[in-house]
Each structure stands twice: as C-alpha cells, then as structure tokens.
Write a protein that holds these residues in place. Sequence first.
Motif, PDB file in Angstrom:
ATOM      1  N   ALA A  53     110.537  -0.019  50.444  1.00 55.65           N
ATOM      2  CA  ALA A  53     110.303  -0.227  49.009  1.00 55.65           C
ATOM      3  C   ALA A  53     110.604  -1.666  48.618  1.00 55.65           C
ATOM      4  O   ALA A  53     109.895  -2.265  47.800  1.00 55.65           O
ATOM      5  CB  ALA A  53     111.169   0.735  48.204  1.00 55.65           C
ATOM      6  N   VAL A  54     111.651  -2.246  49.193  1.00 57.10           N
ATOM      7  CA  VAL A  54     112.009  -3.633  48.902  1.00 57.10           C
ATOM      8  C   VAL A  54     110.893  -4.580  49.335  1.00 57.10           C
ATOM      9  O   VAL A  54     110.524  -5.511  48.610  1.00 57.10           O
ATOM     10  CB  VAL A  54     113.340  -3.992  49.592  1.00 57.10           C
ATOM     11  N   VAL A  55     110.348  -4.356  50.525  1.00 56.80           N
ATOM     12  CA  VAL A  55     109.293  -5.235  51.035  1.00 56.80           C
ATOM     13  C   VAL A  55     108.084  -5.220  50.101  1.00 56.80           C
ATOM     14  O   VAL A  55     107.551  -6.276  49.735  1.00 56.80           O
ATOM     15  CB  VAL A  55     108.887  -4.819  52.462  1.00 56.80           C
ATOM     16  N   PHE A  56     107.663  -4.039  49.693  1.00 52.85           N
ATOM     17  CA  PHE A  56     106.474  -3.974  48.850  1.00 52.85           C
ATOM     18  C   PHE A  56     106.768  -4.399  47.417  1.00 52.85           C
ATOM     19  O   PHE A  56     105.907  -4.966  46.746  1.00 52.85           O
ATOM     20  CB  PHE A  56     105.878  -2.572  48.903  1.00 52.85           C
ATOM     21  N   ALA A  57     107.970  -4.143  46.942  1.00 55.04           N
ATOM     22  CA  ALA A  57     108.335  -4.659  45.625  1.00 55.04           C
ATOM     23  C   ALA A  57     108.341  -6.188  45.655  1.00 55.04           C
ATOM     24  O   ALA A  57     107.863  -6.847  44.725  1.00 55.04           O
ATOM     25  CB  ALA A  57     109.707  -4.131  45.218  1.00 55.04           C
ATOM     26  N   GLY A  58     108.883  -6.754  46.733  1.00 53.17           N
ATOM     27  CA  GLY A  58     108.882  -8.205  46.869  1.00 53.17           C
ATOM     28  C   GLY A  58     107.480  -8.774  46.945  1.00 53.17           C
ATOM     29  O   GLY A  58     107.195  -9.845  46.399  1.00 53.17           O
ATOM     30  N   LEU A  59     106.583  -8.057  47.618  1.00 54.32           N
ATOM     31  CA  LEU A  59     105.207  -8.532  47.714  1.00 54.32           C
ATOM     32  C   LEU A  59     104.540  -8.580  46.345  1.00 54.32           C
ATOM     33  O   LEU A  59     103.769  -9.501  46.061  1.00 54.32           O
ATOM     34  CB  LEU A  59     104.401  -7.636  48.658  1.00 54.32           C
ATOM     35  N   THR A  60     104.816  -7.605  45.492  1.00 53.55           N
ATOM     36  CA  THR A  60     104.228  -7.639  44.150  1.00 53.55           C
ATOM     37  C   THR A  60     104.750  -8.829  43.354  1.00 53.55           C
ATOM     38  O   THR A  60     104.003  -9.467  42.609  1.00 53.55           O
ATOM     39  CB  THR A  60     104.525  -6.340  43.392  1.00 53.55           C
ATOM     40  N   VAL A  61     106.050  -9.149  43.498  1.00 52.34           N
ATOM     41  CA  VAL A  61     106.606 -10.311  42.813  1.00 52.34           C
ATOM     42  C   VAL A  61     105.961 -11.591  43.336  1.00 52.34           C
ATOM     43  O   VAL A  61     105.584 -12.489  42.566  1.00 52.34           O
ATOM     44  CB  VAL A  61     108.133 -10.372  42.993  1.00 52.34           C
ATOM     45  N   THR A  66     111.405 -18.300  47.231  1.00 52.03           N
ATOM     46  CA  THR A  66     112.779 -17.824  47.073  1.00 52.03           C
ATOM     47  C   THR A  66     112.838 -16.299  47.085  1.00 52.03           C
ATOM     48  O   THR A  66     113.767 -15.706  47.635  1.00 52.03           O
ATOM     49  CB  THR A  66     113.380 -18.362  45.764  1.00 52.03           C
ATOM     50  N   VAL A  67     111.839 -15.645  46.478  1.00 52.11           N
ATOM     51  CA  VAL A  67     111.784 -14.179  46.506  1.00 52.11           C
ATOM     52  C   VAL A  67     111.579 -13.685  47.937  1.00 52.11           C
ATOM     53  O   VAL A  67     112.175 -12.682  48.352  1.00 52.11           O
ATOM     54  CB  VAL A  67     110.665 -13.666  45.581  1.00 52.11           C
ATOM     55  N   ALA A  68     110.741 -14.390  48.704  1.00 56.10           N
ATOM     56  CA  ALA A  68     110.534 -14.005  50.100  1.00 56.10           C
ATOM     57  C   ALA A  68     111.848 -14.088  50.887  1.00 56.10           C
ATOM     58  O   ALA A  68     112.140 -13.217  51.719  1.00 56.10           O
ATOM     59  CB  ALA A  68     109.476 -14.908  50.738  1.00 56.10           C
ATOM     60  N   VAL A  80     106.848 -12.982  35.621  1.00 58.06           N
ATOM     61  CA  VAL A  80     108.226 -12.553  35.876  1.00 58.06           C
ATOM     62  C   VAL A  80     108.388 -11.058  35.604  1.00 58.06           C
ATOM     63  O   VAL A  80     108.923 -10.307  36.433  1.00 58.06           O
ATOM     64  CB  VAL A  80     109.206 -13.364  35.007  1.00 58.06           C
ATOM     65  N   VAL A  81     107.922 -10.615  34.453  1.00 57.97           N
ATOM     66  CA  VAL A  81     108.118  -9.212  34.067  1.00 57.97           C
ATOM     67  C   VAL A  81     107.301  -8.290  34.963  1.00 57.97           C
ATOM     68  O   VAL A  81     107.763  -7.197  35.312  1.00 57.97           O
ATOM     69  CB  VAL A  81     107.745  -9.004  32.588  1.00 57.97           C
ATOM     70  N   PHE A  82     106.112  -8.711  35.364  1.00 53.68           N
ATOM     71  CA  PHE A  82     105.325  -7.867  36.249  1.00 53.68           C
ATOM     72  C   PHE A  82     106.068  -7.638  37.561  1.00 53.68           C
ATOM     73  O   PHE A  82     106.117  -6.511  38.071  1.00 53.68           O
ATOM     74  CB  PHE A  82     103.964  -8.506  36.527  1.00 53.68           C
ATOM     75  N   GLY A  83     106.641  -8.698  38.103  1.00 52.14           N
ATOM     76  CA  GLY A  83     107.389  -8.537  39.344  1.00 52.14           C
ATOM     77  C   GLY A  83     108.560  -7.588  39.192  1.00 52.14           C
ATOM     78  O   GLY A  83     108.764  -6.676  40.002  1.00 52.14           O
TER      79      GLY A  83
END
Length: 760
Positions: free
Chosen positions: A278-286, A311-313, A619-622
């Motif tokens: 979930a973290v990987v795909f949440a990070g990809l959306t950001v 930085t998110v990556a 920002v909010v979308f991520g």
Amino acid sequence: MATLLYKLGRFTFRRRGVTALLWLLVLFGTGFAASSAPTPPADTFSMPGTESQKAFDLLEEKFPAASAEGASARVVVRAPDGERITTPEHKAAVADLVAGLGKDPKVSRVTDPFAGDAVSKDGTTAYAVATYKVAATELVDKQHDALEKTLQSGRDAGLTVEAGGDAVKVDVAMGGTGEQIGVLISAVVLLMTFGSLIAAGMPLLTALVGVGAGISAITALGSTLGLSATTSNLAMMLGLAVGIDYALFIVSRYRSEMLEGHDRQEAAGRAVGTAGSAVVFAGLTVIVALAGLSVVNVPLLTKMGLAAAGTVAIAVLIAITLVPALLGFAPVRVLRRRDRAAFRTKPLSARQERKAAKREAKRAGKQAPGQVKERSNLGTRWARYVLRHPVAVLLVGVIGLGAVALPAADLELGLPGEGTMATDTTQRKAYDMLSESFGDGFNGPLMVTVESDDAAAAAKTVGDRFAEQDGVASVAPAAANKPGDTAIFNVVPDSGPNEGATEELVRSLRKIAGGMEGDTGSEILITGQTALFIDFSRTLDDALLPYLGLVVGLAFLLLMLVFRSLLVPFKAALGFMLSVGAALGAVVAVFQKGWLADVFGVEQPNPVMSTLPILMIGVVFGLAMDYEVFLVSRMREAYAHGATAGEAVVAGFHYGGRVVSAAAIIMISVFSGFIAEDNDLIKMMGFALASAVLFDAFVVRMAIVPALFALLGTKAWWLPKWLDRLLPNLDVEGTKLGGGATADVPAPRRSEPREHELIR
C-alpha cells in the motif's frame, strides 16, 4: 508485489545492522555533498511561451545595460500634514536623504526627485530611486542596515519616509512557534496511537532521515540542475508528511501481525508485504501528482514538483527498508506495555500467573456461555453505524462539502506583491503612499517594447495610440537603444496591479498592438511585472484542467491495478474533487471574502495566490490517495480472504481507521502551524492544506467512502473479466503469503479479532 516486499522485509529485519548503516552512509554522504557543493542559484522566474517572457528576453538582448541593473529601492517621502515637500526646509532634508542613499558603495546611482517628474501634483509627496550594483540576493545585512539608517534620518527630520523595492529587506523568517506546536502535537498523537515511546519515535526518526537525505541531495545538485533554495520547501514539507504516514502504517501493521501470533521476522515480512505494498502505490500516486506539475510549463513549479517527488521516493524506500530494520532492534518494545508480557522469554511468576487468570475469568464472566467475545474499537463501531445508515451519511457528507465549496465560485487569483503585504510593513506603506499621491496604477506600470527599423518613430506612434485608450493614466516618452532597432516606454494604468480592469486593459492594448504591427512594420510586446503576473495566472488557469486530468487519470490506473476494481478508483477521484472544492471554498471565504478573518488573523482580504490551486491539487491529491490506499487496501485484503462486502468495510476501519485518523491529525497539526505566522500567504497555504486534509480524511474517506461501499456491496469490487485477465495480478493484499509461520514465542493472551469475527 506482496511476495517481493515480504522477502525484502524479512531480509532487512534480519540484516538490520547493515541496512541501518547503509542509510546512515546515504545520509552523511548526501550531507557532505551538500556542504561542499557551490551555493545554489537565486530564484529565477520565467514563463516560456508567454508575451511577457518574450519581451523580457528581447530586453536582455537589446538593452543589456538595463537588464544588468541590480536591485533597487524606491524611497517615498511625504511632508507633514498641511505642508508641501517643495518647501526649502523639506527639500534640504530630501537632499540629505538622497546623499545618504548614495554613500553606500554598493549603490550605483540615486535619482533626485526634484530633478525629474517624481513629485506629486499636490506637492506633498516625492520619491527617489536608489539602484544597486548587485542583485537583491547579493545584498547583505550591511546594505540593509545602511538603508534603514538613512530612512530613519529622514524621519528624524520630520518627514514620513517609507521604502519599497527588492532592495528592501523582507522578513521571511517564520517564527517557528506554530510549527513546533504542530510537531509536538504529532508526537503526542503518535504516543497515544501506539502507547509506546519507541513506536511513536520510529516514524519521526525515519521521516527525518528521509527528509535530511532528500534536502541534502537537492542542495548538492542545486548548482548543477538550477535548483534554488526555494525548490526544497515543498520537498521538505511533503517528505516529512508522507515519511511519518508511511512508517506509521508499517509499524502499525507489524504490531497487528505480532499480536496475531506470528514470529518477529515473519511479522516484519508480512507487514512490509501487505502494508508496504500500500505504501509503494500510495507513494506512486504522490509522485505522479508532483511530477505532473511539469505540464504547467513553469520551470520553477517543474523543479519544485520533481524535487518533492524525489524526496517522496526516498520516503517510500525508507519505509520498506529502514523501518523493518529498526523494528529488528526493538521487536517487542514497539508494542504496548500490556501486550509485551506475552512475548517474554522468561516464564511468568506465580503472582503474574494468578493475575492473568483473574483477568481471563473476569472477561469470561461478562459474556454468555459459548459466546465469543468481540473486541471492537471506535473504528468498527463507526463502520457499523455507516453500514446501517449509508444514505443519510452519504447525503450529509456530500451536501456539507458542497455547501463549504460554494464560495469557490467567486475565486479570484493573483500573485503576491507589496500591495498584499501586511499594513505595518514599510513596503506596504510606501505602496499605499504612491497609490494615494500618484494613482493606483503607478505601482504597476506596463512596459511596452517596440522592435522596428526606426524604433523611436514607431514607438511614438504606438504610444500616442495607447494614450487615447480608456484606462490609461499616462504614457512616458520612449527610449531607444543605440542601434535604434528597439525602443521601450511605460504605460501607467488608472487601476491597480491586482484589479480586473488592469487585466482588461492589458488584453485591449495587446489587441491594438496586434493590429498596428502591420501598419508600423514592427513587433510590439507588452510586459512588466503586472503583465507578467497576468500571464502567469492565465497560464496556470489554462494548465489546471490538463494537469487535473493527467494526475487523476494516471492515479486511476494505479488504483485500478491495486484494487482490481473500476468503481473504487472512480470513487476515490470523485471524493478528492469534493475535498479540493471544499478546501478552496474555505480559503476564498476566509482570505478573499474576509469571513472569520479576525479568528485566523487575516488583516485584509486579497485575491487567492495563483499558485495555490494547482499546488494544492498536487499535494492534497497525493495525501488523499495515501488515506484511500491505507484504508481501502485493508478492506480489499479482508475481501480477498473471503469476508463479505460489509465485513470488509468493518475490517478496514478496525485495522486502518485508527492509523488513518492519527496520520490525518498529524498532518492537520503540522499544516495548521503555518496559520499562526504573520505572513498572509503562508497563512493561506497552511489553512488550505489543513482544511483539505480535514475534509478528505474525516468526511470523504471516513464517511462518504464506507457509505458508498455499503450501497454498492460486492459491486464495488467489480471488474470486467476481460480486463481482469489483461491486468497483472500485483497481489497487494498478500493472498499469496498464506498463513505464514506461527510464533516461536507464546501467542499473546489478548489477540486481535479476525475479520470474520467483526460482524455478526
């Protein structure tokens, strides 16, 4: 995906020393590179493809001396009430002031207000312009102090003296009190969520490591890639936000796996395999949302977005490697104190055995014979309530957010300037004095460039035509360059820089210029700070819908892969639109219309900053997709393991509701810290982000999403068979992990309920 991350989690847990050492080397390596790198360049603002930028490029080529001029300070002086600045006494004081400005060795020249047309018609106000040899970014405290001392000398002579321009020091240092309170609240929320100092400190520690490595890398590459110090602002804010979120989610899942009886290494592997997916795909959306800022075609925003995405990556990599490694150093101490006893290697004493037996008997006495005691929490109780009243919850949520979003229909965009500064600053006072004495448009003149074989004659013709137009206060004489092929002159509007009438005037003059180019055989371009701001706002407006379509479309594909559903990502996108609309409505109501202005310390209503909507969308979308993935992935996991649609909703809230709520409260606390600052623009950004997270986490994800799941039932997870065959099975929910190894330590006395026990 889950299997790969499961193996990675077990490996880093087992090789925790090496993993931690490698991240320390990355942190210190990037820190050393940053400390030895050249100074990052100053901020440069460009708008490729706009008329204003084309005119600036022409000026740089045709008027190199003018474009090479450094910073400037426009000093405004006013005589006492009932007196004129032209009296001998006041003229002498102004002469001393001008002489004082010229004493600074960094000043190249100072204009005399009495030698030019720099005195107001009523004779009460005049201004002088001091031009420096260097750019504003190269001025140091010595120059700022000298300027302030000279201004004070004029005040001591009885004059009102204020100054504007880029040479005047702007106090951009934030107090930090609000941010410190936000971080303190975050620590308290983490402690309350985990009940363990070590578990609470782990997300903060890993987030700081990620932010430190990311910001150091940006600084190290600053001179090479043209990344200014401002570029790192968004990266720091988002890196800290998602770093805490991602670590919080994995640590919480590890604790859950431990309490279900898995051994420590297995629990770490399963936590990274499930929550890590979930973290990987949440990070990809950001990352998609931030990298998508490139479509705006504003280099500064592109660099900010890509730096923040990097930085998110890093935050994602730290979450799936460093977090399980740190869990290996304290595998049991991350649990609550009451849960640690079951994992002790030493046998319980007789006294501890008796206490445990009494607790078991007490719990057994509170339930009927044969009844399985269900341990629920606030999340499960709320989920059951929504399942019983889905229509009411859905209507209240949608209508409520729609009502908050209504003021956004009156959204007006603008860019910050001296006219939007606090009324007690010298820049704002100088701005107001010039507007009162010389007209509203004096602070925002338009610069017209005319390129022709006989530029001086063509410029005079154009200037005479422009002077006849409504809304033009005055037109200055044209000045040509030495070859005579380019001339420039200023047009002063009747209206102020941020007024709609000025934007209409720019459009009208550009239309007239387009018609005159053929008649005069010249190219006519209109620029200046006011025109540049207008072009900037228009560029952002034009890019808003394509950017929104890009990030929502790509995120839709990612979420479809994660949840193997068409309706879940569709609902996520619609919920995000509600959150952004409500947040923009709240911003317009407070900062543009002035509602509740005293509560939030807003001194005066102003147009909303042009960059705010598009930055807020990214920002909010991520962050919204973070909450969506964290919450719904646990529902998907329960559904994939055989739970009914309703049971899956309750399971998601039982295991994910507390974590998502804690993450949202942390983000709201951090963003709300900016509201306490004196700068209205900083207040606006903090208020917008805090409002958006509040609406998205607690209204959309916690109310609207489960209500829709309740109404759709199993249809929420529908995917056409042909599409199901085409899409790769990423196994985010971890169905291929199986039951896993059971504990090599005694099973905990108080285990968390399984998903099938959550609903009766």
